[in-house]
Design an enzyme around this catalytic site. Structure first.
Site, PDB file in Angstrom:
ATOM      1  N   ARG A   1       1.091  -1.577   7.251  1.00 16.72           N
ATOM      2  CA  ARG A   1       1.451  -0.287   6.658  1.00 16.72           C
ATOM      3  C   ARG A   1       2.449   0.506   7.516  1.00 16.72           C
ATOM      4  O   ARG A   1       2.975   1.518   7.061  1.00 16.72           O
ATOM      5  CB  ARG A   1       0.178   0.531   6.405  1.00 16.72           C
ATOM      6  CG  ARG A   1      -0.811  -0.191   5.459  1.00 16.72           C
ATOM      7  CD  ARG A   1      -1.711   0.761   4.748  1.00 16.72           C
ATOM      8  NE  ARG A   1      -0.954   1.800   4.088  1.00 16.72           N
ATOM      9  CZ  ARG A   1      -1.495   2.908   3.601  1.00 16.72           C
ATOM     10  NH1 ARG A   1      -2.779   3.106   3.706  1.00 16.72           N
ATOM     11  NH2 ARG A   1      -0.745   3.822   3.014  1.00 16.72           N
TER      12      ARG A   1
ATOM     13  N   CYS B   1      -4.822  10.445  -1.316  1.00 17.15           N
ATOM     14  CA  CYS B   1      -3.924   9.520  -0.617  1.00 17.15           C
ATOM     15  C   CYS B   1      -2.609   9.285  -1.344  1.00 17.15           C
ATOM     16  O   CYS B   1      -1.679   8.737  -0.757  1.00 17.15           O
ATOM     17  CB  CYS B   1      -4.632   8.212  -0.314  1.00 17.15           C
ATOM     18  SG  CYS B   1      -5.320   7.404  -1.721  1.00 17.15           S
TER      19      CYS B   1
ATOM     20  N   ASP C   1      -1.287   8.480   4.169  1.00 18.72           N
ATOM     21  CA  ASP C   1      -1.631   7.860   5.454  1.00 18.72           C
ATOM     22  C   ASP C   1      -0.481   7.835   6.450  1.00 18.72           C
ATOM     23  O   ASP C   1      -0.675   7.499   7.615  1.00 18.72           O
ATOM     24  CB  ASP C   1      -2.167   6.441   5.206  1.00 18.72           C
ATOM     25  CG  ASP C   1      -3.486   6.486   4.454  1.00 18.72           C
ATOM     26  OD1 ASP C   1      -4.316   7.356   4.785  1.00 18.72           O
ATOM     27  OD2 ASP C   1      -3.669   5.676   3.529  1.00 18.72           O
TER      28      ASP C   1
ATOM     29  N   ASP D   1       0.808  -1.226   0.000  1.00 23.36           N
ATOM     30  CA  ASP D   1       0.000   0.000   0.000  1.00 23.36           C
ATOM     31  C   ASP D   1       0.842   1.277   0.000  1.00 23.36           C
ATOM     32  O   ASP D   1       0.302   2.369   0.214  1.00 23.36           O
ATOM     33  CB  ASP D   1      -0.915   0.015   1.232  1.00 23.36           C
ATOM     34  CG  ASP D   1      -2.142  -0.864   1.038  1.00 23.36           C
ATOM     35  OD1 ASP D   1      -2.864  -0.640   0.047  1.00 23.36           O
ATOM     36  OD2 ASP D   1      -2.367  -1.750   1.868  1.00 23.36           O
TER      37      ASP D   1
ATOM     38  N   HIS E   1     -11.950   6.149   5.335  1.00 21.28           N
ATOM     39  CA  HIS E   1     -11.310   7.283   6.011  1.00 21.28           C
ATOM     40  C   HIS E   1     -12.231   8.503   6.005  1.00 21.28           C
ATOM     41  O   HIS E   1     -13.132   8.611   5.169  1.00 21.28           O
ATOM     42  CB  HIS E   1     -10.021   7.683   5.268  1.00 21.28           C
ATOM     43  CG  HIS E   1      -8.899   6.705   5.392  1.00 21.28           C
ATOM     44  ND1 HIS E   1      -8.197   6.231   4.306  1.00 21.28           N
ATOM     45  CD2 HIS E   1      -8.327   6.134   6.482  1.00 21.28           C
ATOM     46  CE1 HIS E   1      -7.246   5.402   4.716  1.00 21.28           C
ATOM     47  NE2 HIS E   1      -7.308   5.327   6.037  1.00 21.28           N
TER      48      HIS E   1
END
Ligand code: CIR
Length: 264
Positions: A91, A253, A72, A66, A166
């Protein structure tokens, strides 16, 4: 998180060859064409460049599926960068390389266990920092953020979410006094002091737009919501991110955008 003068800088990272193993919460797993995802990501970078963003491009991380979703990993304010502690354990290793880059631009603070926070849950409107209580971000993060950013005059306000990954899946800032919002996922009344544009109900993921200067980058597959924004006089630059959307990604993102002086 943008304010004041200076050059716009966007930190980005190329699409991982392992993106097919990404975290998924609300979508079924489907095949992702890595070459196509990379081409779409490249077009996104070119759009950022054309909007006068200076790019800091990190190489792909083959072991971090990711890692293209750099938003993030941190929250960058004018005064400080807060290194996040992503809610998905897979992550968390993404953060170190981002911290190293951001340390050239800001003093750093780091969220500590038991806090979890994805930067996609943080929406800054002036000195109000809205933080989504999603499946990724928790009350401990709210408390730690209050300590870290409160000293710079930011008020941290939690937001309940329903049905999305989110906070910025549900609402983003599209003009200084205007949010774009999906009322099925977040209560519009929370943003009572602001103008609210609602998404077209047939485009539930359309609330995620990235404001760069006076323009907006938005995924290309939300034409009806785009028309609502354009009817308000906003300039929208559509980008095709369909492969990244299969990984539950969106446009905010894929970058960490902040102002910096020419020297930094
Ligand atoms: C995840 O579930 O963490 C990734 N597959 C997608 C993250 C998207 N991030 C964002 O919208 N801020």
């Amino acid at each position: 998180m943008l304010s004041g003068d200076g050059t716009l800088t966007a930190v980005t990272r190329d699409v991982s060859s392992a993106i097919a193993r990404c975290e998924l919460t609300h979508l079924p797993r489907v095949d992702i064409d890595v070459a196509r995802a990379r081409a779409q990501h490249q077009a996104y970078l070119e759009r950022l460049s054309r909007l006068d963003c200076r790019l800091i491009e990190l190489q792909a991380e083959p072991d971090l599926p990711d890692s293209v979703f750099v938003e993030d990993t941190a929250v960058v304010l004018d005064e400080i960068a807060v290194i996040a502690r992503p809610g998905a354990a897979s992550r968390r290793p993404e953060c170190l390389s981002i911290a190293i880059v951001l340390s050239d631009h800001r003093p750093l603070a780091t969220l500590e266990k038991p806090a979890t926070l994805d930067g996609g849950d943080v929406l800054l409107v002036g000195r109000t920092m809205w933080v989504g209580l999603s499946g990724r971000s928790n009350w401990s993060a709210i408390g730690q953020l209050r300590t870290i950013v409160g000293r710079y005059g930011y008020e941290v306000r939690p937001v309940e979410l329903d049905g999305c990954l989110h906070l910025k899946s549900a609402v983003t800032l599209v003009a200084p006094d205007t949010v774009l919002l999906n009322p099925a996922w977040v209560d519009a009344q929370i943003f009572g002091g602001l103008e609210v544009v609602t998404i077209d109900p047939g485009e539930p993921h359309a609330a995620n737009a990235l404001r760069i200067g006076s323009g907006l980058i938005q995924a290309a597959n939300f034409p009806r919501t785009r028309a609502r924004l354009e009817a308000r006089g906003l300039t929208v630059h559509p980008v095709d991110v369909s492969e990244l959307q299969k990984a539950e990604g969106a446009v905010t993102c894929c970058s960490l955008v902040f102002r910096s002086t020419a020297e930094t």
